[in-house]
Design a protein around this motif. Structure first.
Motif, PDB file in Angstrom:
ATOM      1  N   UNK A 221      73.389 -23.688  49.720  1.00 53.05           N
ATOM      2  CA  UNK A 221      72.841 -22.957  50.868  1.00 53.05           C
ATOM      3  C   UNK A 221      72.111 -21.701  50.432  1.00 53.05           C
ATOM      4  N   UNK A 222      72.465 -21.178  49.247  1.00 52.89           N
ATOM      5  CA  UNK A 222      71.786 -19.999  48.730  1.00 52.89           C
ATOM      6  C   UNK A 222      70.309 -20.219  48.483  1.00 52.89           C
ATOM      7  N   UNK A 223      69.872 -21.476  48.363  1.00 51.71           N
ATOM      8  CA  UNK A 223      68.438 -21.754  48.221  1.00 51.71           C
ATOM      9  C   UNK A 223      67.696 -21.541  49.532  1.00 51.71           C
ATOM     10  N   UNK A 224      68.405 -21.568  50.634  1.00 47.99           N
ATOM     11  CA  UNK A 224      67.780 -21.488  51.948  1.00 47.99           C
ATOM     12  C   UNK A 224      67.897 -20.108  52.578  1.00 47.99           C
ATOM     13  N   UNK A 225      68.846 -19.299  52.124  1.00 49.03           N
ATOM     14  CA  UNK A 225      69.064 -17.970  52.684  1.00 49.03           C
ATOM     15  C   UNK A 225      69.642 -17.068  51.616  1.00 49.03           C
ATOM     16  N   UNK A 226      69.513 -15.763  51.798  1.00 49.09           N
ATOM     17  CA  UNK A 226      70.088 -14.814  50.844  1.00 49.09           C
ATOM     18  C   UNK A 226      71.605 -14.836  50.976  1.00 49.09           C
ATOM     19  N   UNK A 227      72.264 -15.317  49.924  1.00 45.12           N
ATOM     20  CA  UNK A 227      73.718 -15.455  49.924  1.00 45.12           C
ATOM     21  C   UNK A 227      74.295 -14.498  48.883  1.00 45.12           C
ATOM     22  N   UNK A 228      74.924 -13.394  49.298  1.00 40.65           N
ATOM     23  CA  UNK A 228      75.472 -12.440  48.314  1.00 40.65           C
ATOM     24  C   UNK A 228      76.554 -13.091  47.458  1.00 40.65           C
ATOM     25  N   UNK A 229      76.681 -12.621  46.239  1.00 36.64           N
ATOM     26  CA  UNK A 229      77.712 -13.172  45.356  1.00 36.64           C
ATOM     27  C   UNK A 229      79.103 -12.906  45.920  1.00 36.64           C
ATOM     28  N   UNK A 230      79.275 -11.778  46.625  1.00 39.61           N
ATOM     29  CA  UNK A 230      80.584 -11.487  47.208  1.00 39.61           C
ATOM     30  C   UNK A 230      80.947 -12.495  48.293  1.00 39.61           C
ATOM     31  N   UNK A 231      79.941 -13.077  48.971  1.00 40.52           N
ATOM     32  CA  UNK A 231      80.220 -14.081  50.004  1.00 40.52           C
ATOM     33  C   UNK A 231      80.862 -15.313  49.383  1.00 40.52           C
ATOM     34  N   UNK A 232      80.369 -15.715  48.216  1.00 41.84           N
ATOM     35  CA  UNK A 232      80.941 -16.867  47.527  1.00 41.84           C
ATOM     36  C   UNK A 232      82.393 -16.595  47.132  1.00 41.84           C
ATOM     37  N   UNK A 233      82.647 -15.387  46.637  1.00 43.37           N
ATOM     38  CA  UNK A 233      84.007 -15.041  46.229  1.00 43.37           C
ATOM     39  C   UNK A 233      84.945 -15.000  47.426  1.00 43.37           C
ATOM     40  N   UNK A 234      84.490 -14.413  48.522  1.00 46.51           N
ATOM     41  CA  UNK A 234      85.318 -14.338  49.735  1.00 46.51           C
ATOM     42  C   UNK A 234      85.595 -15.738  50.260  1.00 46.51           C
ATOM     43  N   UNK A 235      84.591 -16.607  50.216  1.00 43.57           N
ATOM     44  CA  UNK A 235      84.791 -17.988  50.665  1.00 43.57           C
ATOM     45  C   UNK A 235      85.836 -18.683  49.809  1.00 43.57           C
TER      46      UNK A 235
END
Length: 753
Positions: A221-235
């Protein structure tokens, strides 16, 4: 639907497991082909900083990435960068960097365009590297290739450090060790609870499958929208915790049904129709709470909400499909709960058995029963004690102010921190976060000496807190002017935020030709301030929406306005207590060294907002499982106090185990180097620990004892409107008898030994 789904999956375990394996292979292949992408870019529609950025981008075309610094430094014993040998090595490095794919420009400090990029002592300088990709696509590999191309400079004794997005790319946190530690702690808790390797390993396996799938989806999904690295960690943090917890609830139910004599397929189907259904409801509550962040109106919040929502959704899907297949397949190795008297029945010794399918060690259930009896016997005393503790912990939150992190808050030794310190020491702290001021003119400027331009230049240079102002840059059409303003303070310093406000409110309106608001202030520090201001403005609406949605879900689930209100108030108190601990540890620095911080760090505005949505959703998990049991008891005995005691006794052990797993997973993330990840790990762990002890152990039984039968009051008109959700599928587990004869419900009688 849940019963049919569970039965279908349990009857076809190999087919279901194969489908999940294929899904993982497809997602893994997509990640290998396209990569998992994150971006720290922040877009704030309608803000002054965004207007400055958009105006400059339209009037001054340049590399998509802007100028990314590659910092050059020599120590006191090394060669000066201004020397001929150093210059030759740096220019040779610049030519090699220009050959790296995606590099479109390299500006050295020896040319006119790079004037000012070398310190006065000649020991520090930087190259400005322009790329044809934005921060989202600046990968660690690309950053490393650019750094490697500067080999001639390193051979000449010059230290080369990437900064900006180049540094952020190589510093992206690796939390794999945190996940492994969290899994190890969860394994210990599960093995102590079940005493069987297969039973302890099953929740871990399902949790890991959900984690891998969700991280792959979020990375794509990061290819389609700005996805912060912290979002991945929180997920990862949330997805792993709820994945293990939901599996634990379903596995416990499955073992109960097996202990009651049901076949493996029937037990798996019923576990899906009861605990699985409750898990699905709880997961939807978490997702609904996260959806409330959409009211923030910021793409950053959308990404931060989407990532954990995807993780929770996949965890629910795994619990409803993969888990029943594994339960049926591994049934001989999972054991079964020992037989027990139906809860709420007399055991023959004058006491009531409040246990309900707890795993081995029913003494724990009786311990929770004794706690519930003690609390409900003196509810006011325990209510005041619990409230006093939460309010004491929440007190520091009254002084919580939003701040902004910069590269100076990164761990020592990282590329971003090293580049930040080199530039700060050589050019002043403001060099790491210059402000971009733009002005749109009604008529084209005659040149740099245009009175309108010089007036603004002089006003900017004379503003207290400004270290330097670059010469004005005029666009080709003469209608847009740009200045780079270097503050005297660091990007994260509150003084820099005050400077931005001064420029916007006083300096620029007075200096521009007509004061019509055509001038804008941008840059990283200005954008961070705009972000915090926007979040502060939207926070009441977001909190109100989340509380309202959660309350309505609980009202629909348990058909009690008072209980829904009670849950909302207690959840607010537990979140406030978590905020208080967050304030004491991070902005105040209490115990910061114990979690790997060098001192106080500010809390970005999005952290409390996202924490609120996540915590409100997670607290509903335990509320659902506890109140489901209490309501079942109340419907059987119509005695409010007895229902609370029996409900807490039957769920206390399993909820405590689930919470302990969740806290272990969250605390493992304190090992991350990222301060934001530490904030979430601390806040979530504290909130869950308080929720399962103070709230569930003291405040919930105390308030329900005080409410008594009034707690289940429901107006007739509302009774007709609300649906019968039957959250834990009680209709499927009613004993066969007169009350179920002739019922249209799909009832599977629960045999007893």
């Amino acid at each position: 639907m849940f019963l049919r789904t569970g039965r279908w999956c349990a009857r076809r375990p190999r087919r279901v497991i194969g489908a999940w394996l294929v899904l993982l292979l497809v997602l893994g292949g997509a990640v290998l082909a396209y990569g998992r992408v994150t971006s720290e870019a922040v877009t704030i529609p309608g803000s002054d900083s965004q207007a400055a950025l958009d105006t400059a981008a339209a009037a001054f075309p340049g590399p998509a990435s802007g100028g990314q610094p590659l910092v050059l430094h020599t120590g006191a014993e090394g060669p000066a960068l201004s020397g001929d040998a150093s210059r030759a090595a740096v220019e040779q490095s610049a030519r090699a960097i220009a050959e790296v794919p995606h590099v479109v420009s390299v500006v050295t400090p020896y040319e006119a365009a790079g004037a000012g990029a070398m310190s006065a002592d000649g020991r520090t300088a930087y190259l400005s590297v322009g790329l044809d990709v934005t921060g989202r696509d600046i990968t660690p590999e690309l950053s490393q290739r650019i750094t490697d191309a500067a080999a001639p400079a390193r051979t000449a004794g010059i230290e080369v450090t990437p900064g900006g997005d180049l540094g952020a790319a190589v510093d992206r946190p690796d939390t794999g060790h945190s996940e492994l530690i969290g899994l190890g702690a969860a394994a210990v808790v599960l093995f102590l609870g079940f005493r069987k390797a297969a039973a302890a390993g099953l929740p871990l396996a399902v949790g890991v499958v959900g984690l891998v799938a969700s991280l792959a989806v979020i990375g794509l999904a990061g290819h389609l929208m700005d996805m912060p690295s912290s979002a991945t960690t929180i997920a990862a943090m949330i997805g792993l915790g709820v994945g293990i917890d939901y599996t634990l609830f379903c596995l416990t139910r499955f073992r109960e049904f097996r202990g009651a004599g049901l076949a493996a397929v029937d037990a798996a189907a019923l576990a899906t129709a009861t605990a699985g259904k409750a898990s699905a409801f709880a997961g939807c509550a978490v997702i609904a709470a996260l959806a409330g962040l959409a009211l923030g109106g910021l793409p950053l919040l959308h990404a931060l909400a989407l990532a954990p929502a995807v993780a929770v959704l996949i965890a629910v899907a795994a619990a409803l499909t993969l888990l029943p297949a594994l339960l049926a397949l591994l049934a001989p190795f999972l054991g079964e709960a020992p037989p027990h008297a139906p809860h709420g029945t007399d055991r023959g010794d004058g006491t009531e058995d409040g246990t309900h399918g707890t795993p081995e060690g029913d003494s724990s259930a009786h311990g929770w029963q004794r706690i519930a009896e003690r609390v409900t016997a003196r509810p006011w005393r325990h209510l005041f004690a619990g409230l006093a503790l939460l309010l004491l912990l929440a007190a520091p939150a009254t002084r919580l102010e939003f701040g902004q992190l910069d590269a100076g808050d990164k761990p020592a030794g990282t590329a971003s921190r090293t580049a930040y310190e080199r530039l700060s020491d050589a050019f002043g702290p403001g060099a790491n976060g210059p402000l971009q001021v733009t002005d749109s003119l009604a008529a084209p400027a005659a040149g740099p000496q245009d009175a309108r331009v010089t007036k603004v230049s002089a006003a900017l240079a004379g503003t207290p807190g400004v270290a330097s102002v670059s010469p004005a840059g005029i666009a080709a059409d003469g209608r847009t002017v740009r200045w780079q303003v270097t503050p005297a303070t660091a990007p994260g310093d509150p003084a820099t935020a005050r400077l931005v406000d001064t420029l916007r409110q006083d300096v620029l309106p007075a200096a521009t030709a007509d004061g019509a608001g055509t001038a804008h202030v941008g840059g990283a520090a200005a954008a961070a301030g705009d972000l915090n201001d926007r979040l502060a403005d939207r926070m009441p609406a977001v909190i109100g929406t989340v509380v309202l949605v959660a309350g309505l879900l609980l009202l629909a689930a348990f058909r009690s306005p008072l209980l829904a209100l009670k849950a909302a108030v207690l959840n607010l108190l537990s979140v406030a207590a978590a905020y208080g601990v967050l304030t004491a540890v991070f902005p105040w620095g209490w115990g910061a060294g114990l979690i790997g911080l060098e001192g106080p760090v500010p809390v970005p505005g999005y952290v409390p907002l996202l924490m609120f949505a996540v915590l409100f959703g997670l607290s509903m998990d335990y509320e659902v499982f506890l109140l489901t049991s209490v309501r079942e008891q109340w419907l059987a005995c119509r005695d409010g106090r007895r229902a609370v005691v029996a409900g807490l006794a039957s769920t206390g052990r399993i909820i405590t185990s689930a919470a302990l797993i969740m806290v272990s997973v969250f605390l493992a993330y304190l090992l991350s180097d990222d301060p934001v990840v530490k904030m979430f790990g601390t806040g979530l762990a504290v909130a869950v620990a308080l929720d399962v002890t103070v709230v569930r152990g003291l405040l919930v039984p105390a308030t329900m004892a005080l409410l008594g039968d009034r707690g289940w009051w429901l107006p007739r008109r509302l009774d007709r409107i609300l649906p019968e959700l039957d959250i834990e599928g009680a209709a499927h587990t009613r004993p066969a008898g007169p009350d179920t004869a002739g019922s249209d419900a799909t009832t599977v009688p629960l045999p007893t030994r």
